[in-house]
Design an enzyme around this catalytic site. Structure first.
Site, PDB file in Angstrom:
ATOM      1  N   HIS A   1       2.501  10.222  19.281  1.00  0.00           N
ATOM      2  CA  HIS A   1       3.069  11.007  18.191  1.00  0.00           C
ATOM      3  C   HIS A   1       2.558  12.436  18.257  1.00  0.00           C
ATOM      4  O   HIS A   1       1.743  12.868  17.447  1.00  0.00           O
ATOM      5  CB  HIS A   1       2.737  10.347  16.845  1.00  0.00           C
ATOM      6  CG  HIS A   1       3.548   9.114  16.613  1.00  0.00           C
ATOM      7  ND1 HIS A   1       3.088   8.009  15.959  1.00  0.00           N
ATOM      8  CD2 HIS A   1       4.821   8.819  16.981  1.00  0.00           C
ATOM      9  CE1 HIS A   1       4.040   7.088  15.921  1.00  0.00           C
ATOM     10  NE2 HIS A   1       5.090   7.560  16.543  1.00  0.00           N
TER      11      HIS A   1
ATOM     12  N   GLU B   1       3.825   0.734  16.036  1.00  0.00           N
ATOM     13  CA  GLU B   1       2.781  -0.213  16.451  1.00  0.00           C
ATOM     14  C   GLU B   1       2.890  -1.517  15.656  1.00  0.00           C
ATOM     15  O   GLU B   1       2.808  -2.621  16.221  1.00  0.00           O
ATOM     16  CB  GLU B   1       1.387   0.408  16.244  1.00  0.00           C
ATOM     17  CG  GLU B   1       0.275  -0.545  16.668  1.00  0.00           C
ATOM     18  CD  GLU B   1      -1.108  -0.103  16.224  1.00  0.00           C
ATOM     19  OE1 GLU B   1      -1.410   1.102  16.270  1.00  0.00           O
ATOM     20  OE2 GLU B   1      -1.896  -0.984  15.836  1.00  0.00           O
TER      21      GLU B   1
END
Ligand code: SF4
Length: 293
Positions: free
Chosen positions: A39, A126
């Site tokens: 990210h 995740e």
């Protein structure tokens, strides 16, 4: 104005390994990454510059033009990898081993007949990967989600956490779960990763010394946001930036000690740039000695 870097900050080994794999010259223009490898905007931009293609997620499978695809450091469910293989892709897996440890841990808890619970953000890639192969599960992000446990009508819960959660938050939620009258047994395995813990401990220590903290990392980076949260809890003025251009000179006026920290997906060169710029600002704001009375 003194400027200090947190004793642990920036890119973790999981992110470094994933970037190195994606940047391998063997892949040039022949690789598509499924999801954001990390990210971090700057990292994704340099991947694109290197000829690596990116798609948001598995739903974009039809737009993948390369034979080789890569799973990101955040991991993915086994059934997603299967789907890619079945569609004829060669799958390279850059899942961080510490994320894979969470996948294994939750499967082991299910085998021991615990109902699986993940403490984390249900829409985070995740977490989607962790629960993706489970038949049933509950994701708890905060206290408002606790009643979901009552609804499943089970009494034995096996709990893991997203790797980038704040330890204190997770421990407090686990304690509340243990106290619920619908719960007989809790098996909690703390799966927050060590690099995340190290960065959180370091930012806590530094927050006690400074009157301003600059937090560097992607705006969509979960662990960077947690570093900002720590500063807020410590009631320290903090600013979350992605790059040097976002620094505002006004923040530094009358500050005595400035701290710098960065999330696990922030490249070293970005941290160095920000550090250099803050040192420059510190120099410019220095009160000439003849004006000190
Ligand atoms: S933050 Fe932790 S789990 Fe995520 S990639 Fe880095 S080391 Fe791995």
């Amino acid at each position: 104005m003194k400027v200090s870097l947190a004793s642990a900050l920036g890119t973790c080994f999981g992110v470094k390994d994933a970037i190195n794999l994606a940047m391998d010259p063997q892949f040039k223009s022949e690789l598509t990454i499924v999801g954001q490898l990390v990210h971090n905007r700057q990292v994704n931009e340099s991947l694109k510059k290197n000829g690596v293609a990116l798609v948001n997620d598995i739903d974009d499978i039809d737009s993948i033009k390369t034979k080789k695809v890569m799973i990101t450091a955040h991991g993915a469910a086994e059934k997603i990898k299967e789907k890619l293989r079945d569609a004829g892709f060669i799958v390279y897996d850059a899942s961080c081993p510490l994320v894979m440890r969470v996948h294994k841990t939750i499967k082991a808890l299910v085998e021991k007949k615990y109902f699986p619970v993940v403490i984390g953000q249900k829409d985070h890639v995740e977490v989607k990967g962790i629960v993706g192969d489970l038949e049933e599960y509950v994701v708890i992000n905060d206290e408002n989600d606790l009643e979901k446990l009552r609804a499943v009508k089970k009494r034995k819960f096996g709990i893991v956490s997203q790797t980038t959660q704040q330890p204190e938050r997770v421990e407090s939620l686990v304690k509340k779960i243990m106290e619920m009258d619908c719960v007989d047994e809790v098996n909690f395995i703390n799966t927050i990763c060590q690099p995340t813990r190290d960065r959180q401990i370091a930012v806590r220590e530094l927050a006690d010394l400074v009157d301003l903290m600059i937090v560097i990392g992607g705006y969509n980076s979960s662990n960077t946001k947690k570093l900002v949260q720590v500063c807020e809890e410590k009631k320290i003025e903090s600013h979350h930036i992605e790059s040097t251009s976002q620094l505002n000179r006004e923040w530094f006026v009358n500050k005595k000690h400035v701290g710098i920290t960065a999330g696990t997906s922030t490249p070293e060169y970005v941290i160095n740039d920000v550090h250099k710029e803050i040192l420059k600002i510190a120099e410019e704001l220095k009160v000439p000695e003849e004006q000190v009375v």
